[in-house]
Structure formats: structure tokens, C-alpha cells
Design a protein around this motif. Sequence first.
Motif, PDB file in Angstrom:
ATOM      1  N   VAL A  14     -10.354   0.795 -38.882  1.00 65.14           N
ATOM      2  CA  VAL A  14     -11.387   0.204 -39.749  1.00 65.14           C
ATOM      3  C   VAL A  14     -11.453  -1.264 -39.358  1.00 65.14           C
ATOM      4  O   VAL A  14     -10.431  -1.952 -39.359  1.00 65.14           O
ATOM      5  CB  VAL A  14     -10.985   0.331 -41.236  1.00 65.14           C
ATOM      6  CG1 VAL A  14     -12.065  -0.248 -42.131  1.00 65.14           C
ATOM      7  CG2 VAL A  14     -10.682   1.784 -41.589  1.00 65.14           C
ATOM      8  N   HIS A  15     -12.633  -1.744 -38.996  1.00 61.22           N
ATOM      9  CA  HIS A  15     -12.707  -3.076 -38.415  1.00 61.22           C
ATOM     10  C   HIS A  15     -13.767  -3.928 -39.089  1.00 61.22           C
ATOM     11  O   HIS A  15     -14.830  -3.437 -39.436  1.00 61.22           O
ATOM     12  CB  HIS A  15     -13.037  -2.942 -36.911  1.00 61.22           C
ATOM     13  CG  HIS A  15     -13.195  -4.259 -36.242  1.00 61.22           C
ATOM     14  ND1 HIS A  15     -14.380  -4.683 -35.706  1.00 61.22           N
ATOM     15  CD2 HIS A  15     -12.317  -5.253 -36.039  1.00 61.22           C
ATOM     16  CE1 HIS A  15     -14.228  -5.904 -35.202  1.00 61.22           C
ATOM     17  NE2 HIS A  15     -12.993  -6.262 -35.386  1.00 61.22           N
ATOM     18  N   GLY A  16     -13.447  -5.198 -39.269  1.00 65.03           N
ATOM     19  CA  GLY A  16     -14.452  -6.144 -39.765  1.00 65.03           C
ATOM     20  C   GLY A  16     -13.820  -7.133 -40.729  1.00 65.03           C
ATOM     21  O   GLY A  16     -12.900  -6.782 -41.478  1.00 65.03           O
ATOM     22  N   ALA A  17     -14.316  -8.378 -40.698  1.00 70.82           N
ATOM     23  CA  ALA A  17     -13.791  -9.383 -41.619  1.00 70.82           C
ATOM     24  C   ALA A  17     -14.029  -8.900 -43.043  1.00 70.82           C
ATOM     25  O   ALA A  17     -15.135  -8.481 -43.391  1.00 70.82           O
ATOM     26  CB  ALA A  17     -14.474 -10.725 -41.372  1.00 70.82           C
ATOM     27  N   GLY A  18     -13.004  -8.912 -43.874  1.00 74.10           N
ATOM     28  CA  GLY A  18     -13.112  -8.453 -45.257  1.00 74.10           C
ATOM     29  C   GLY A  18     -12.750  -6.980 -45.437  1.00 74.10           C
ATOM     30  O   GLY A  18     -12.749  -6.472 -46.560  1.00 74.10           O
ATOM     31  N   SER A  19     -12.426  -6.287 -44.336  1.00 76.30           N
ATOM     32  CA  SER A  19     -12.212  -4.828 -44.458  1.00 76.30           C
ATOM     33  C   SER A  19     -10.956  -4.462 -45.246  1.00 76.30           C
ATOM     34  O   SER A  19     -10.820  -3.308 -45.686  1.00 76.30           O
ATOM     35  CB  SER A  19     -12.193  -4.158 -43.082  1.00 76.30           C
ATOM     36  OG  SER A  19     -11.261  -4.785 -42.244  1.00 76.30           O
ATOM     37  N   LEU A  20     -10.045  -5.423 -45.469  1.00 73.52           N
ATOM     38  CA  LEU A  20      -8.877  -5.083 -46.294  1.00 73.52           C
ATOM     39  C   LEU A  20      -9.309  -4.680 -47.710  1.00 73.52           C
ATOM     40  O   LEU A  20      -8.623  -3.900 -48.378  1.00 73.52           O
ATOM     41  CB  LEU A  20      -7.887  -6.258 -46.352  1.00 73.52           C
ATOM     42  CG  LEU A  20      -6.576  -5.974 -47.087  1.00 73.52           C
ATOM     43  CD1 LEU A  20      -5.800  -4.824 -46.448  1.00 73.52           C
ATOM     44  CD2 LEU A  20      -5.696  -7.223 -47.162  1.00 73.52           C
ATOM     45  N   ASP A  21     -10.468  -5.181 -48.147  1.00 73.97           N
ATOM     46  CA  ASP A  21     -10.964  -4.799 -49.481  1.00 73.97           C
ATOM     47  C   ASP A  21     -11.254  -3.296 -49.573  1.00 73.97           C
ATOM     48  O   ASP A  21     -11.396  -2.762 -50.678  1.00 73.97           O
ATOM     49  CB  ASP A  21     -12.244  -5.583 -49.810  1.00 73.97           C
ATOM     50  CG  ASP A  21     -11.954  -7.067 -50.004  1.00 73.97           C
ATOM     51  OD1 ASP A  21     -10.778  -7.405 -50.265  1.00 73.97           O
ATOM     52  OD2 ASP A  21     -12.891  -7.881 -49.864  1.00 73.97           O
ATOM     53  N   VAL A  54      -4.011  -6.664 -53.135  1.00 82.14           N
ATOM     54  CA  VAL A  54      -3.834  -5.281 -52.666  1.00 82.14           C
ATOM     55  C   VAL A  54      -3.148  -4.438 -53.736  1.00 82.14           C
ATOM     56  O   VAL A  54      -3.573  -3.304 -54.026  1.00 82.14           O
ATOM     57  CB  VAL A  54      -3.011  -5.272 -51.359  1.00 82.14           C
ATOM     58  CG1 VAL A  54      -2.508  -3.883 -51.025  1.00 82.14           C
ATOM     59  CG2 VAL A  54      -3.841  -5.843 -50.218  1.00 82.14           C
ATOM     60  N   VAL A  55      -2.104  -5.004 -54.342  1.00 85.26           N
ATOM     61  CA  VAL A  55      -1.355  -4.246 -55.354  1.00 85.26           C
ATOM     62  C   VAL A  55      -2.283  -3.906 -56.523  1.00 85.26           C
ATOM     63  O   VAL A  55      -2.279  -2.770 -57.034  1.00 85.26           O
ATOM     64  CB  VAL A  55      -0.113  -5.038 -55.823  1.00 85.26           C
ATOM     65  CG1 VAL A  55       0.544  -4.376 -57.024  1.00 85.26           C
ATOM     66  CG2 VAL A  55       0.890  -5.178 -54.672  1.00 85.26           C
ATOM     67  N   ALA A  56      -3.119  -4.873 -56.920  1.00 79.72           N
ATOM     68  CA  ALA A  56      -4.040  -4.629 -58.043  1.00 79.72           C
ATOM     69  C   ALA A  56      -5.051  -3.530 -57.682  1.00 79.72           C
ATOM     70  O   ALA A  56      -5.338  -2.638 -58.488  1.00 79.72           O
ATOM     71  CB  ALA A  56      -4.771  -5.920 -58.412  1.00 79.72           C
ATOM     72  N   ALA A  57      -5.573  -3.588 -56.465  1.00 80.75           N
ATOM     73  CA  ALA A  57      -6.567  -2.580 -56.050  1.00 80.75           C
ATOM     74  C   ALA A  57      -5.949  -1.183 -56.019  1.00 80.75           C
ATOM     75  O   ALA A  57      -6.585  -0.193 -56.404  1.00 80.75           O
ATOM     76  CB  ALA A  57      -7.135  -2.941 -54.678  1.00 80.75           C
ATOM     77  N   LEU A  58      -4.691  -1.110 -55.602  1.00 85.81           N
ATOM     78  CA  LEU A  58      -4.037   0.207 -55.545  1.00 85.81           C
ATOM     79  C   LEU A  58      -3.647   0.681 -56.946  1.00 85.81           C
ATOM     80  O   LEU A  58      -3.758   1.876 -57.263  1.00 85.81           O
ATOM     81  CB  LEU A  58      -2.820   0.154 -54.617  1.00 85.81           C
ATOM     82  CG  LEU A  58      -3.162  -0.065 -53.130  1.00 85.81           C
ATOM     83  CD1 LEU A  58      -1.895  -0.272 -52.304  1.00 85.81           C
ATOM     84  CD2 LEU A  58      -3.960   1.118 -52.569  1.00 85.81           C
ATOM     85  N   ALA A  59      -3.214  -0.267 -57.789  1.00 89.73           N
ATOM     86  CA  ALA A  59      -2.852   0.112 -59.165  1.00 89.73           C
ATOM     87  C   ALA A  59      -4.072   0.698 -59.882  1.00 89.73           C
ATOM     88  O   ALA A  59      -3.948   1.645 -60.678  1.00 89.73           O
ATOM     89  CB  ALA A  59      -2.310  -1.103 -59.913  1.00 89.73           C
ATOM     90  N   ALA A  60      -5.243   0.167 -59.569  1.00 87.81           N
ATOM     91  CA  ALA A  60      -6.471   0.670 -60.191  1.00 87.81           C
ATOM     92  C   ALA A  60      -6.742   2.125 -59.815  1.00 87.81           C
ATOM     93  O   ALA A  60      -7.523   2.813 -60.481  1.00 87.81           O
ATOM     94  CB  ALA A  60      -7.657  -0.208 -59.788  1.00 87.81           C
TER      95      ALA A  60
END
Length: 389
Positions: A14-21, A54-60
Motif C-alpha cells: 500500500v503506497h502513498g503519503a498518508g497511507s498509514l491512516d 495507530v493504537v486509537a485507530a485499531l482500538a476503534a
Amino acid sequence: MTSTYHFQTVRHIVHGAGSLDLLADKLSLLDRPVSRIALITQPVMEENGVIARVVAALAARDVEVRIVRGVEPEPSIENVETVFREQIAPFAPHAILSIGGGSVLDAAKLFSVRLTNDEPLRNWLGIDLIKHPGAPMILVPTTAGTGSEVTPNAIVTLPDEALKVGIVSRHLLPQVVILDASLTLDLPRPITAATGVDAFVHSLESYISTKANPVSDMFAMESMRLIGANIVEAYENGHSVKAREAMMLGSMYGGLALTAAGTAAVHALAYPLGGMFNVTHGVANAMLLPHVMAFNKDAIEERLATVARALDLATAGESAPEAAQKLIDRLSLWTRQLQIPQDLRRYGVTEADLDRLAEGAAKVKRLLGNNPKPLTLDDMKAIYRRLLP
Ligand SMILES: NC(=O)c1ccc[n+]([C@@H]2O[C@H](COP(=O)([O-])OP(=O)(O)OC[C@H]3O[C@@H](n4cnc5c(N)ncnc54)[C@H](O)[C@@H]3O)[C@@H](O)[C@H]2O)c1
Ligand SMILES: [Fe+2]
């Protein structure tokens, strides 16, 4: 060029600036559902708030995350075992996520297979010695870089032998890679320089490797074009998203190139500098690069000339020796522009150490065998001596 070759790579990039979101969405790419993830990272990623996000996004998504700390820079084999025993094994994660430089990505790869193979890591030093596939892995590099996110390698330090050694296995490939160059915008200049040149070395060494093949050539050439055109800009203007994206892509292509063909003498000579004198991987490679290429030059003039022309350093009308020299001159210029150290004395190396450095490098047969020109112990000592000006 070899006539037969084999190439295997990761399933998803998965590639692109911001892709960690997109991370939480991309969990669905893994081959099984996961609700407990070990996250292996470096302090800087906690300090800058990336890990909390990241932790918050996964907790959701009801995914429990355990943050794993304490992987050393360029970890020793014992450090990887200890962190596994104390933090990973008791948590029994369904999957491994790593966000950081090559040091933590490599450790994460070993944790993944350690979860499914109850054997000491020492059993796996070498090629294809890991029996079972590991727990699913997602790797997110934050340097550009080692390319570790797409290689089947993990490098560990063996303090008792003062050497770094590779563990190579197809089971070390992750299922998902996220390449988000925005994570590298604040990478400090010395790390940008050393890890950027390391990525270039992966590609140039793959391009001149005795195992070079059409697949490695394609990735190596594009990697060198991207890095060649952007490394100074990324160093001088770290917040250039364009330069950082090019470096991230170039680094990943470098990892693909070295997977297909293998690195060579620059890396072999770098290993004992890391093992004996704690010179970081990127700095050791960057210091050695111009000197090893000058040594190799007469064996690979045509290949070096092709790279010089691709990087617009030479014209088609110039002879191969002239064009090859222009590439080597550019590598030397980079060491000055990027302020790569050029004196091993600052790491405590003296003339009296040259014998054991050369003997250490001679043990790295896996990589020396890829070099287009054989090196004697005296050749290696002469190269190290160039770094004791
Ligand atoms: N597996 C492979 O194929 C492969 C290839 C090359 C190198 N390696 C290994 O990788 C390791 C080196 O990795 P590396 O060069 O990425 O360095 P690293 O992981 O050791 O990180 C270097 C420093 O940069 C910091 N850092 C990382 N990302 C940052 C960011 N975005 N912003 C600010 N600081 C950041 C880290 O905290 C650390 O202090 C070595 O052990 C080397 O042997 C592995
Ligand atoms: Fe490297």
C-alpha cells in the motif's frame, strides 16, 4: 547475469503519503482475522504521536495492541530473544505490526517466525533454515532505507563473534507493507543521508552482482534513478514530500533488487565495522561505497557506465571507462555533500585493526560471492585503509 533465477515478494504493498491512516482497513488483507497485535517500534515514533494514532485507530476496531519496546538499534541475537521471551510470547499476538527503521522491522520479522517455531534464533543463521511460516505481519518503514519491508532477510549482531549475520527465509516476508513517506519528513539529516545511501548501495550492488538478472536490474535501475535524483534534495529539504516519496519508493525497489540478486562487497566489508566498532549499517555502507566501487571498476566498467548515463552523469558518446569514473566521482561527491564520515578513527579503528576487520569481512562469504571481482585479504585491508586517511 545469471540465466535462471527465482523471485518472490510480498503480497500487498500500500503506497502513498498518508497511507498509514488506512492501516485498520488493511487488516482485512491478512490471511486470517486478528484481534491482538504486537506493535514493535522505536521511541521516536511514540514521541511524535504516530503510535498513539495507530493504537486509537485499531482500538476503534476492537483490536488490542501491545506496544513492544526495548529492541536495540541493530539488535543482537540475544536482545531479540529476550524481547521475544519477555514481551511477545506472554502476549501471544495474532499478528505482528512494526513501524520503524530496519532495526525494528528485522526484529519484528524474527518475532513473527519465533511465534510459530519453537527454536532458538541461532538455528536459523544462514539461508532457508526456518521450518514454518510465521504469524501474519504488517511492516511500515520509517527510514528510506533498508528495504527490509520487502526482503526475506533479517540481520542480527553476534556480539561474541563481533559480526553481523543474516537470517534469510521466505517466511520472513510480510503479508502487507505500508509505504507512507510522510512518516520520514522529520528524519534527521545524518539518518536521511546514511540510510539513503544504503538504499542506493542495495541497488548498485544488485546491479553489479554476479546474480544480477532482468528482475533485479529493473528494480535496481529505477531505484538508482529515484535516489540519484532526490537524495541531496531529501537531505537539504527534509520536508519535501516529493523527495521523501521518491526516496521511500527507491528504497523499496532497492529491497526488491537485493532480494532478486543480493548485495556484495560493500555490505560484506560493512558488517565487521558494525560488529566490532558499532558503526551503524547505513554509515558503514556509505563510507565504503566509493572505495569498493573504485576497486571493482575495471571488472564492471560497462555496467557502471550504464548507471552513469541513466543518472545523466555521462553522455552516450563518452567511453565506458570515462562514464564509469563519473559515477564513482558522484559517489565521492555525495559523501561530501551528505557529510558522510570519512575517517574510521572517530569510531576507534586504528591501523592495528585492519587484519581482524579483513578477516571478519572474509567470513561474509554469502555476499562476497556476489561481488563481480574477488577480494583478497590484502584488497580488503587496502579498502579499509582508505578510510584511515
Ligand atoms: N532486512 C534487510 O533486508 C536489511 C537491509 C539493510 C539493513 N538492514 C538492517 O537494518 C538495520 C538498520 O536500519 P535503519 O538504517 O533503518 O536504522 P535504524 O532502524 O537503526 O534507525 C536509525 C535511527 O533512526 C531513528 N528513526 C527511524 N525512523 C525515524 C523517523 N521517521 N524520524 C526520526 N527518526 C527516525 C531510529 O529511532 C534510530 O535512532 C541494521 O541492523 C541493518 O543490518 C536490514
Ligand atoms: Fe544495507
